[in-house]
Every structure is written in structure tokens, then in C-alpha cells.
Motif scaffolding. Structure first.
Motif, PDB file in Angstrom:
ATOM      1  N   GLU A 156       0.837  -1.205   0.000  1.00  0.00           N
ATOM      2  CA  GLU A 156       0.000   0.000   0.000  1.00  0.00           C
ATOM      3  C   GLU A 156       0.867   1.249   0.000  1.00  0.00           C
ATOM      4  OE1 GLU A 156      -3.806  -1.768   2.530  1.00  0.00           O
ATOM      5  OE2 GLU A 156      -2.135  -0.824   3.563  1.00  0.00           O
ATOM      6  N   PHE A 157       1.911   1.234   0.807  1.00  0.00           N
ATOM      7  CA  PHE A 157       2.835   2.367   0.885  1.00  0.00           C
ATOM      8  C   PHE A 157       3.451   2.647  -0.486  1.00  0.00           C
ATOM      9  CE2 PHE A 157       6.780   4.559   1.644  1.00  0.00           C
ATOM     10  CZ  PHE A 157       6.553   5.372   2.746  1.00  0.00           C
ATOM     11  N   LEU A 158       3.955   1.592  -1.136  1.00  0.00           N
ATOM     12  CA  LEU A 158       4.597   1.763  -2.437  1.00  0.00           C
ATOM     13  C   LEU A 158       3.607   2.256  -3.494  1.00  0.00           C
ATOM     14  CD1 LEU A 158       6.836  -1.440  -2.479  1.00  0.00           C
ATOM     15  CD2 LEU A 158       7.618   0.924  -2.266  1.00  0.00           C
ATOM     16  N   LEU A 159       2.385   1.722  -3.440  1.00  0.00           N
ATOM     17  CA  LEU A 159       1.375   2.136  -4.410  1.00  0.00           C
ATOM     18  C   LEU A 159       1.041   3.621  -4.234  1.00  0.00           C
ATOM     19  CD1 LEU A 159      -0.166   0.342  -6.522  1.00  0.00           C
ATOM     20  CD2 LEU A 159      -2.147   0.583  -5.041  1.00  0.00           C
ATOM     21  N   VAL A 160       0.847   4.054  -2.998  1.00  0.00           N
ATOM     22  CA  VAL A 160       0.539   5.459  -2.734  1.00  0.00           C
ATOM     23  C   VAL A 160       1.724   6.343  -3.118  1.00  0.00           C
ATOM     24  CG1 VAL A 160       0.039   7.163  -0.947  1.00  0.00           C
ATOM     25  CG2 VAL A 160      -1.145   4.973  -0.931  1.00  0.00           C
ATOM     26  N   GLU A 161       2.949   5.887  -2.815  1.00  0.00           N
ATOM     27  CA  GLU A 161       4.128   6.676  -3.160  1.00  0.00           C
ATOM     28  C   GLU A 161       4.194   6.911  -4.660  1.00  0.00           C
ATOM     29  OE1 GLU A 161       8.487   6.743  -1.347  1.00  0.00           O
ATOM     30  OE2 GLU A 161       8.169   4.961  -2.573  1.00  0.00           O
ATOM     31  N   CYS A 162       3.900   5.876  -5.431  1.00  0.00           N
ATOM     32  CA  CYS A 162       3.912   6.017  -6.890  1.00  0.00           C
ATOM     33  C   CYS A 162       2.824   6.983  -7.346  1.00  0.00           C
ATOM     34  CB  CYS A 162       3.712   4.641  -7.533  1.00  0.00           C
ATOM     35  SG  CYS A 162       3.879   4.629  -9.327  1.00  0.00           S
ATOM     36  N   VAL A 192      -3.466  -5.437  -7.772  1.00  0.00           N
ATOM     37  CA  VAL A 192      -3.558  -3.976  -7.687  1.00  0.00           C
ATOM     38  C   VAL A 192      -4.965  -3.570  -7.251  1.00  0.00           C
ATOM     39  CG1 VAL A 192      -3.238  -1.806  -8.906  1.00  0.00           C
ATOM     40  CG2 VAL A 192      -1.843  -3.774  -9.515  1.00  0.00           C
ATOM     41  N   ASN A 193      -5.972  -4.194  -7.851  1.00  0.00           N
ATOM     42  CA  ASN A 193      -7.359  -3.876  -7.508  1.00  0.00           C
ATOM     43  C   ASN A 193      -7.626  -4.116  -6.024  1.00  0.00           C
ATOM     44  OD1 ASN A 193      -7.642  -3.470 -10.245  1.00  0.00           O
ATOM     45  ND2 ASN A 193      -8.612  -5.445 -10.621  1.00  0.00           N
ATOM     46  N   LEU A 194      -7.059  -5.203  -5.481  1.00  0.00           N
ATOM     47  CA  LEU A 194      -7.272  -5.543  -4.078  1.00  0.00           C
ATOM     48  C   LEU A 194      -6.678  -4.482  -3.156  1.00  0.00           C
ATOM     49  CD1 LEU A 194      -8.209  -7.591  -1.936  1.00  0.00           C
ATOM     50  CD2 LEU A 194      -5.987  -8.723  -2.181  1.00  0.00           C
ATOM     51  N   ILE A 195      -5.455  -4.047  -3.464  1.00  0.00           N
ATOM     52  CA  ILE A 195      -4.801  -3.044  -2.627  1.00  0.00           C
ATOM     53  C   ILE A 195      -5.518  -1.699  -2.725  1.00  0.00           C
ATOM     54  CG2 ILE A 195      -2.701  -1.662  -2.375  1.00  0.00           C
ATOM     55  CD1 ILE A 195      -1.090  -4.141  -2.904  1.00  0.00           C
ATOM     56  N   VAL A 196      -5.948  -1.336  -3.922  1.00  0.00           N
ATOM     57  CA  VAL A 196      -6.693  -0.083  -4.094  1.00  0.00           C
ATOM     58  C   VAL A 196      -7.984  -0.132  -3.289  1.00  0.00           C
ATOM     59  CG1 VAL A 196      -7.990   1.311  -5.747  1.00  0.00           C
ATOM     60  CG2 VAL A 196      -5.689   0.533  -6.320  1.00  0.00           C
ATOM     61  N   ALA A 197      -8.677  -1.266  -3.314  1.00  0.00           N
ATOM     62  CA  ALA A 197      -9.925  -1.403  -2.552  1.00  0.00           C
ATOM     63  C   ALA A 197      -9.668  -1.250  -1.052  1.00  0.00           C
ATOM     64  CB  ALA A 197     -10.566  -2.763  -2.849  1.00  0.00           C
ATOM     65  N   ARG A 198      -8.555  -1.840  -0.565  1.00  0.00           N
ATOM     66  CA  ARG A 198      -8.214  -1.721   0.857  1.00  0.00           C
ATOM     67  C   ARG A 198      -7.915  -0.274   1.221  1.00  0.00           C
ATOM     68  NH1 ARG A 198      -4.531  -6.540   1.014  1.00  0.00           N
ATOM     69  NH2 ARG A 198      -2.847  -5.020   1.045  1.00  0.00           N
ATOM     70  N   LEU A 203      -9.137   5.116   3.699  1.00  0.00           N
ATOM     71  CA  LEU A 203      -9.310   6.556   3.517  1.00  0.00           C
ATOM     72  C   LEU A 203     -10.704   6.994   3.972  1.00  0.00           C
ATOM     73  CD1 LEU A 203      -7.676   7.044  -0.008  1.00  0.00           C
ATOM     74  CD2 LEU A 203      -6.748   7.831   2.159  1.00  0.00           C
ATOM     75  N   GLU A 204     -11.715   6.223   3.599  1.00  0.00           N
ATOM     76  CA  GLU A 204     -13.090   6.556   3.970  1.00  0.00           C
ATOM     77  C   GLU A 204     -13.305   6.408   5.473  1.00  0.00           C
ATOM     78  OE1 GLU A 204     -17.672   5.169   2.873  1.00  0.00           O
ATOM     79  OE2 GLU A 204     -15.958   4.338   1.779  1.00  0.00           O
ATOM     80  N   ALA A 205     -12.760   5.312   6.041  1.00  0.00           N
ATOM     81  CA  ALA A 205     -12.968   5.048   7.474  1.00  0.00           C
ATOM     82  C   ALA A 205     -12.323   6.114   8.355  1.00  0.00           C
ATOM     83  CB  ALA A 205     -12.416   3.676   7.827  1.00  0.00           C
ATOM     84  N   HIS A 206     -11.225   6.724   7.870  1.00  0.00           N
ATOM     85  CA  HIS A 206     -10.510   7.724   8.674  1.00  0.00           C
ATOM     86  C   HIS A 206     -10.842   9.156   8.264  1.00  0.00           C
ATOM     87  CE1 HIS A 206      -8.185   4.125   9.665  1.00  0.00           C
ATOM     88  NE2 HIS A 206      -7.754   4.783  10.722  1.00  0.00           N
ATOM     89  N   GLY A 207     -11.834   9.320   7.383  1.00  0.00           N
ATOM     90  CA  GLY A 207     -12.295  10.655   7.037  1.00  0.00           C
ATOM     91  C   GLY A 207     -11.347  11.463   6.182  1.00  0.00           C
ATOM     92  N   PHE A 208     -10.513  10.802   5.361  1.00  0.00           N
ATOM     93  CA  PHE A 208      -9.589  11.518   4.473  1.00  0.00           C
ATOM     94  C   PHE A 208     -10.368  12.177   3.324  1.00  0.00           C
ATOM     95  CE2 PHE A 208      -6.359   9.779   6.874  1.00  0.00           C
ATOM     96  CZ  PHE A 208      -5.087   9.990   6.347  1.00  0.00           C
ATOM     97  N   ALA A 209      -9.928  13.350   2.929  1.00  0.00           N
ATOM     98  CA  ALA A 209     -10.527  14.020   1.769  1.00  0.00           C
ATOM     99  C   ALA A 209      -9.995  13.441   0.461  1.00  0.00           C
ATOM    100  CB  ALA A 209     -10.244  15.518   1.831  1.00  0.00           C
ATOM    101  N   ALA A 210      -8.753  12.935   0.476  1.00  0.00           N
ATOM    102  CA  ALA A 210      -8.144  12.352  -0.723  1.00  0.00           C
ATOM    103  C   ALA A 210      -8.951  11.151  -1.195  1.00  0.00           C
ATOM    104  CB  ALA A 210      -6.703  11.937  -0.433  1.00  0.00           C
TER     105      ALA A 210
END
Length: 225
Positions: A156-162, A192-198, A203-210
Motif C-alpha cells: 500500500e505504501f509503495l502504491l501510494v508513493e507512486c 492492484v485492484n485488491l490493494i486499491v480497494a483496501r 481513507l473513507e474510514a478515517h475521514g480523508f478528503a483524498a
């Protein structure tokens, strides 16, 4: 960080690659200096880590360091050598290396040096007013937005970093796979789809705007503002 690791196929070098990957770095590996130079010319890296622990590799590195220093993206060039004098280390630094380590060395110090050299390219986004909106903290492996924080996994970290490198722009699925799974030749797109879904759930559970958007038949886009 996106790291190009050039090292011989030895046990101690394999341990270095493993340690870097476990620290959530995206590591592309090769055992040949010229192959490494070619790989570095194809796509940008944050750091080039060249292990030259035998005489032949040291001689080859001397002639190639200036070329490594001119690679796209101006990566930090770090050299690991063995049984060399202060004069030889200084020679490597003059030739284009940003740092020179001698075996035995501390992997923790090595990683901190890489981060220090690339501090100005931390994965983060800014809004039109120049305010930082979302960022990654490598030390704690957290995604941060304002006062909100999420602990995320290595992939997840690597995907977000990219995605953060091209925030608010679509990123091809193939590029995400190369970044998050550099050690694998083939990766099921469903991974990839699985990690994006997670990530979306977090993001939704923690109230992120991103938000993570799917770009049909292309890839994904991180909308930070």
C-alpha cells in the motif's frame, strides 16, 4: 523510495536488498554496472546504490560514476566498497558519488543517508495555495492528511508513493505494478485492484478528503484536493 540496487549475487548483498524491501522501498536489482546504467536511463530513481566490493567492480565503477550522476531525475548515487583507502573514497566522491560506505556498514545509517540526500523529493502533494495536503512518512509507514494518520502495509505504501509522484494525474496500471512489485516479473492485475480497494476503505474510514479514482482501461488517480 525508488532504488536501483547494483550488486553481485552474494549472500550479504541479497540481505541488503531484502532489508531495503522490508523498509518499504521499491527496489530494482541487477548484478551488472552497465545494465544498471541502462535501467537508470529508462525511468527515474531516487537513489542508485552500487556495491563494488571486488577489484574489478571498483575499476569499472570509476569510469561509470560520472554517467550515473547524470541519470534522469538526478538520483542520489551511493557507493559501497571494501578495503579501500580514504584517497580511494575521495576519488569516488569526486567522480560523482554522493556518499561512500565501506564494509562493514550500518544499513540503518545507509537508509538515513539516502533519505537525507532526497529530502527535497518527499512524496507529498500541495494544493493551489502551496499548502501540503497529504504525505507519506517512511519512518512510521503512515499516510498523513492534516491531523489524520493511517498505518498502511508495504505494498500500500509503495502504491501510494507512486501515485503521489503524479498526484491528481492518472497513473498507468503497468507503472504501478513495476513500482510496487519490482521483484516480480508477472503480477496479476487483481492484486492492484485488491490493494486499491483496501486503501479506499481506509481513507473513507478515517475521514480523508483524498480519493482514489479508477481511470477506465488505464490505471488509477489519487485526487488530493
Amino acid at each position: 523510495m525508488r532504488i536501483l540496487l547494483i550488486s553481485p549475487a552474494r549472500t550479504e548483498c541479497a540481505f541488503l536488498g531484502k532489508a531495503l524491501r522490508e523498509s518499504a522501498h521499491s527496489v530494482q536489482s541487477t548484478d551488472d554496472l552497465r545494465d544498471g546504467l541502462y535501467l537508470g536511463s529508462l525511468e527515474p530513481f531516487d537513489a542508485v546504490l552500487a556495491v563494488a566490493i571486488d577489484e574489478n567492480a571498483s575499476r569499472s565503477l570509476d569510469g561509470l560514476l560520472p554517467a550515473f550522476a547524470k541519470l534522469p531525475g538526478s538520483p542520489a548515487v551511493i557507493v559501497i566498497m571494501s578495503d579501500v583507502t580514504a584517497r580511494e573514497r575521495a576519488k569516488a566522491l569526486r567522480a560523482g558519488a554522493d556518499a561512500c560506505f565501506v564494509t562493514p556498514y550500518s544499513i540503518m545509517e545507509l537508509q538515513e543517508r539516502m533519505r537525507a540526500l532526497r529530502r527535497g523529493t518527499t512524496a507529498a502533494t500541495r494544493d493551489p495555495a502551496g499548502r501540503q495536503t497529504i504525505r507519506l512518512e517512511s519512518a512510521t509507514r503512515e499516510l498523513v492528511e492534516g491531523k489524520r494518520r493511517i498505518c498502511i502495509g508495504k505494498r500500500e505504501f509503495l502504491l501510494v508513493e507512486c501515485l503521489l509522484r503524479q498526484a491528481n494525474l492518472p497513473v498507468p496500471r503497468d507503472e504501478l505494478i513495476r513500482y510496487a512489485w519490482p521483484e516480480k516479473e508477472s503480477v496479476d492485475p487483481a492484486s492492484v485492484n485488491l490493494i486499491v480497494a483496501r486503501l479506499r476503505k481506509k481513507l473513507e474510514a478515517h475521514g480523508f478528503a483524498a480519493q482514489l479514482d479508477t481511470v477506465n482501461r488505464y490505471g488509477y488517480q489519487l485526487r488530493a484536493w
